[in-house]
Scaffold this motif. Structure first.
Motif, mmCIF file in Angstrom:
data_model
loop_
_atom_site.group_PDB
_atom_site.id
_atom_site.type_symbol
_atom_site.label_atom_id
_atom_site.label_comp_id
_atom_site.label_asym_id
_atom_site.label_seq_id
_atom_site.Cartn_x
_atom_site.Cartn_y
_atom_site.Cartn_z
ATOM 1 N N ARG A 132 57.819 -11.258 -48.202
ATOM 2 C CA ARG A 132 57.872 -12.711 -48.391
ATOM 3 C C ARG A 132 58.475 -13.403 -47.159
ATOM 4 O O ARG A 132 58.045 -14.479 -46.742
ATOM 5 C CB ARG A 132 58.697 -12.996 -49.639
ATOM 6 N N SER B 293 52.108 -17.089 -61.413
ATOM 7 C CA SER B 293 52.094 -16.204 -60.241
ATOM 8 C C SER B 293 53.484 -16.113 -59.628
ATOM 9 O O SER B 293 53.673 -16.287 -58.421
ATOM 10 C CB SER B 293 51.082 -16.691 -59.201
ATOM 11 N N LEU C 30 61.159 -14.691 -57.557
ATOM 12 C CA LEU C 30 62.001 -15.353 -56.557
ATOM 13 C C LEU C 30 62.350 -16.790 -56.976
ATOM 14 O O LEU C 30 63.516 -17.197 -56.952
ATOM 15 C CB LEU C 30 61.226 -15.346 -55.236
ATOM 16 N N ASP D 295 46.756 -14.423 -67.100
ATOM 17 C CA ASP D 295 45.867 -14.797 -66.003
ATOM 18 C C ASP D 295 45.967 -16.314 -65.835
ATOM 19 O O ASP D 295 45.850 -17.048 -66.819
ATOM 20 C CB ASP D 295 44.433 -14.378 -66.384
HETATM 21 C C1 LIG Z 1 52.063 -13.874 -52.799
HETATM 22 S S1 LIG Z 1 52.591 -13.669 -54.462
HETATM 23 C C2 LIG Z 1 53.586 -15.116 -54.743
HETATM 24 C C3 LIG Z 1 54.902 -14.814 -55.421
HETATM 25 C C4 LIG Z 1 55.869 -15.974 -55.525
HETATM 26 N N1 LIG Z 1 55.367 -17.021 -56.346
HETATM 27 C C5 LIG Z 1 56.282 -16.514 -54.195
HETATM 28 O O1 LIG Z 1 56.294 -17.731 -53.999
HETATM 29 O O2 LIG Z 1 56.661 -15.724 -53.346
HETATM 30 C C6 LIG Z 1 51.100 -14.069 -55.314
HETATM 31 C C7 LIG Z 1 51.133 -13.676 -56.773
HETATM 32 O O3 LIG Z 1 49.935 -14.138 -57.409
HETATM 33 C C8 LIG Z 1 49.679 -13.243 -58.465
HETATM 34 N N2 LIG Z 1 48.295 -13.386 -58.976
HETATM 35 C C9 LIG Z 1 47.150 -12.989 -58.397
HETATM 36 N N3 LIG Z 1 46.105 -13.239 -59.215
HETATM 37 C C10 LIG Z 1 46.610 -13.805 -60.335
HETATM 38 C C11 LIG Z 1 46.029 -14.276 -61.545
HETATM 39 N N4 LIG Z 1 44.720 -14.213 -61.781
HETATM 40 N N5 LIG Z 1 46.848 -14.813 -62.485
HETATM 41 C C12 LIG Z 1 48.188 -14.881 -62.275
HETATM 42 N N6 LIG Z 1 48.781 -14.450 -61.144
HETATM 43 C C13 LIG Z 1 48.014 -13.913 -60.184
HETATM 44 C C14 LIG Z 1 49.946 -11.896 -57.842
HETATM 45 O O4 LIG Z 1 50.131 -10.889 -58.812
HETATM 46 C C15 LIG Z 1 51.201 -12.170 -57.021
HETATM 47 O O5 LIG Z 1 52.361 -11.837 -57.707
#
Ligand SMILES: C[S@@+](CC[C@H](N)C(=O)[O-])C[C@H]1O[C@@H](n2cnc3c(N)ncnc32)[C@H](O)[C@@H]1O
Length: 338
Positions: free
Chosen positions: A145, A179, A184, A232
């Motif tokens: 991150r 997501s 965090l 989702d």
């Molecule tokens: C880059 S991380 C972001 C984490 C945190 N929100 C941040 O700001 O650091 C992206 C997140 O999106 C989630 N994600 C991907 N596809 C998704 C979906 N269809 N529904 C929910 N979450 C999803 C992934 O599992 C991952 O944890």
């Protein structure tokens, strides 16, 4: 009232308040709730046995928070009352219409459509699947991150403060951190005390496990008013118009269908509810024109958008009062449900 105040001084209540301060508010001290004082929460708690042990403890509270991801009917909850990790974990949820039951696994409640399926499997895009891996989930807050700062992300503390500004009209309400990754920002929102309930929601089982571990390690975070949900983003398990705030940090570029997701976020927000998201832009207005075709080419297979595309997406899905802050290819945008 007399019964309630007697129960407050009940030795069992006093002992649970000392041992589990976050649980002391749960029972509201009705005689049946005193049964709850004998519960224990070992580090690995099992939902199935809890549901079998206490089928009579059905709740009046929180019945309407979760909706069936198949038909959006409110889920009927059976189990100990209260909105906190142990109570949600020990509850089972049922859709009367679909007769489908949802329960917890590894400390999170699974409210995906595929929850409980035995034979069916579905392949998601790499940008979604990548974050389901245990290694990426482990590394996420251990360097992954932080690397976003090179693209202009200001860092979690500043991003949190910026989001809090946008969320002012939603204070005191239900915030869903869709997501959430390893939580965090969910932890920051929960600790801020600015929301009545915070739901940390992600599609990745391993991110949710990691999220639970961080919550457990942090003595300053109360699990009260915090839920951990697998879902989702394109099929959110909430009734229409029932959510005050939706946060999606660094997430949009990972979703299989950002348009379905933003439409879904708009559906669950109440009138006046606020959506705040951050993501990487394909390029920004300050990116030299000569560099743009190159950026177009490398992002052909990913969902990195331009500033205009994000605004178009929000307004086409029915959101208004669009606002944004941009730094290099970092964008934080906010929009409101009319
Ligand atoms: C880059 S991380 C972001 C984490 C945190 N929100 C941040 O700001 O650091 C992206 C997140 O999106 C989630 N994600 C991907 N596809 C998704 C979906 N269809 N529904 C929910 N979450 C999803 C992934 O599992 C991952 O944890």
């Amino acid at each position: 009232m007399a019964m309630a105040s007697n129960a407050l001084h009940h030795p069992l209540h006093q002992s649970i308040s000392l041992k589990y301060p976050h649980l002391s508010h749960i029972s509201r001290f009705s005689p049946s709730c005193l049964r709850f004082t004998s519960l224990r929460f070992p580090s690995t708690i099992r939902a199935t046995s809890a549901v079998a042990l206490e089928p009579e403890l059905s709740t009046q509270q929180n019945q309407a928070i979760f909706a069936c991801p198949v038909c959006y009917e409110p889920l009927i909850r059976k189990g100990p009352p209260g909105f906190n990790l142990p109570a949600i974990y020990r509850s089972s949820f049922k859709c009367k219409k679909c007769t489908k039951t949802y329960s917890s696994k590894d400390n999170y409640l699974d409210l995906t459509i595929t929850a409980g399926m035995k034979d069916y499997t579905e392949i998601n895009p790499v940008r979604t699947e990548l974050f389901r891996s245990p290694l990426v989930s482990f590394l996420y807050e251990r360097g992954w991150r932080q690397s976003f700062n090179q693209s202009g992300f200001p860092g979690p503390d500043e991003e949190f403060e910026m989001a809090q500004e946008y969320f002012k009209p939603a204070r005191g309400g239900l915030l869903v951190d869709v997501s959430c990754g390893s939580g965090l920002f969910s932890r920051k929102f929960a600790k801020s005390g600015a929301y009545s309930k915070v739901i940390a929601l992600d599609f990745s089982e391993n991110m949710l496990r990691q999220c639970y571990d961080y919550i457990k390690q942090d003595d300053t975070i109360s699990t009260t008013n915090l839920g951990l949900i697998r879902a989702d983003v394109s099929r959110l398990p909430f009734a229409s118009g029932s959510v005050d705030a939706v946060h999606a940090g660094a997430a949009m570029h990972c979703w299989p269908s950002p348009s379905n997701a933003v439409a879904e976020i708009c559906r669950v927000l109440r009138s006046g509810g606020v959506f705040v998201g951050t993501t990487f832009l394909r390029y920004s207005s300050t990116t030299p024109r000569i560099e743009r075709p190159f950026r177009e080419r490398i992002s052909r297979n990913s969902n990195f958008f331009t500033e205009e595309e994000i605004e178009d997406l929000c307004s086409t899905c029915g959101l208004t009062n669009y606002s944004k802050k941009v730094q290099q290819t970092f964008i934080m945008f906010s929009a409101q449900k009319p």
